[in-house]
Design a protein around this motif. Structure first.
Motif, PDB file in Angstrom:
ATOM      1  N   LYS A   1      62.538   3.808  86.958  1.00 36.75           N
ATOM      2  CA  LYS A   1      63.741   4.432  87.524  1.00 36.75           C
ATOM      3  C   LYS A   1      64.426   5.434  86.609  1.00 36.75           C
ATOM      4  N   ASP A   2      64.129   5.384  85.290  1.00 41.53           N
ATOM      5  CA  ASP A   2      64.796   6.322  84.399  1.00 41.53           C
ATOM      6  C   ASP A   2      63.953   6.630  83.172  1.00 41.53           C
TER       7      ASP A   2
ATOM      8  N   VAL B   1      58.410  15.491  82.076  1.00 43.84           N
ATOM      9  CA  VAL B   1      59.665  15.973  81.495  1.00 43.84           C
ATOM     10  C   VAL B   1      59.785  15.503  80.047  1.00 43.84           C
ATOM     11  N   MET B   2      59.485  14.233  79.798  1.00 44.53           N
ATOM     12  CA  MET B   2      59.562  13.706  78.425  1.00 44.53           C
ATOM     13  C   MET B   2      58.550  14.405  77.521  1.00 44.53           C
ATOM     14  N   ASP B   3      57.366  14.652  78.032  1.00 41.04           N
ATOM     15  CA  ASP B   3      56.345  15.372  77.258  1.00 41.04           C
ATOM     16  C   ASP B   3      56.825  16.779  76.896  1.00 41.04           C
ATOM     17  N   ASN B   4      57.546  17.416  77.828  1.00 44.28           N
ATOM     18  CA  ASN B   4      58.084  18.755  77.565  1.00 44.28           C
ATOM     19  C   ASN B   4      59.160  18.717  76.480  1.00 44.28           C
ATOM     20  N   ILE B   5      59.967  17.650  76.465  1.00 47.79           N
ATOM     21  CA  ILE B   5      60.985  17.511  75.422  1.00 47.79           C
ATOM     22  C   ILE B   5      60.312  17.368  74.054  1.00 47.79           C
TER      23      ILE B   5
ATOM     24  N   SER C   1      59.050  10.742  90.670  1.00 45.68           N
ATOM     25  CA  SER C   1      57.992   9.788  90.312  1.00 45.68           C
ATOM     26  C   SER C   1      57.933   9.587  88.798  1.00 45.68           C
ATOM     27  N   LYS C   2      57.294   8.509  88.412  1.00 45.97           N
ATOM     28  CA  LYS C   2      57.121   8.204  86.995  1.00 45.97           C
ATOM     29  C   LYS C   2      56.278   9.289  86.316  1.00 45.97           C
TER      30      LYS C   2
END
Length: 145
Positions: A96-97, A72-76, A65-66
């Motif tokens: 989608k990505d 995941v992006m927040d973790n990066i 899901s978005k």
């Protein structure tokens, strides 16, 4: 003879600034491994900045899901903030990505903080264009023309 010296001096004064401007301009090289891009901004053999562009599908990230992708992006982002570094990090999540663009100064990359992260193993001097290029090539990257 005096006119010849004046003409030569005038010509040198005209050409010298052009040479200095040409030598001071930053050039770029882009390397890709088919999915990621590394853009190196450099002057001569001295790297100034390195930019990494990476796109990952939800499947590659192991999310569906978005909302999960955003996590995941927040973790990066949080991972990079753990280190005492100056950098620019932009992230984007679509339906989608995901994508992120990381730009960091070569001097920062030579710091002990960055080397703790060690994103490019084998590079001892991130300001050396030759060394960064050799490491990218060993990692399967090819120069994009």
């Amino acid at each position: 003879m005096k006119k010849g010296k004046q003409l030569l001096l005038g010509l040198l004064l005209f050409i010298l600034p052009l040479v200095l401007i040409a030598c001071s301009q930053t050039s770029q090289k882009t390397y890709t491994n088919g999915r990621d891009e590394v853009i190196i901004a450099y002057k001569g053999d001295t790297v100034e900045t390195v930019t990494l562009k990476s796109i990952r599908t939800y499947e590659e990230l192991g999310v569906t899901s978005k909302k999960e992708a955003q996590r995941v992006m927040d973790n990066i982002v949080a991972l990079f903030k753990e280190y005492d570094l100056e950098f620019q990090l932009k992230t984007e999540v679509t339906d989608k990505d995901t994508a992120y663009i990381l730009t960091i100064d070569a001097d920062e990359m030579n710091s002990s903080e960055f080397k703790k992260m060690y994103l490019l193993p084998g590079v001892d001097d991130f300001t050396s264009l030759k060394e960064v290029e050799e490491t990218l090539k060993l990692g399967g990257y090819e120069e994009k023309k």
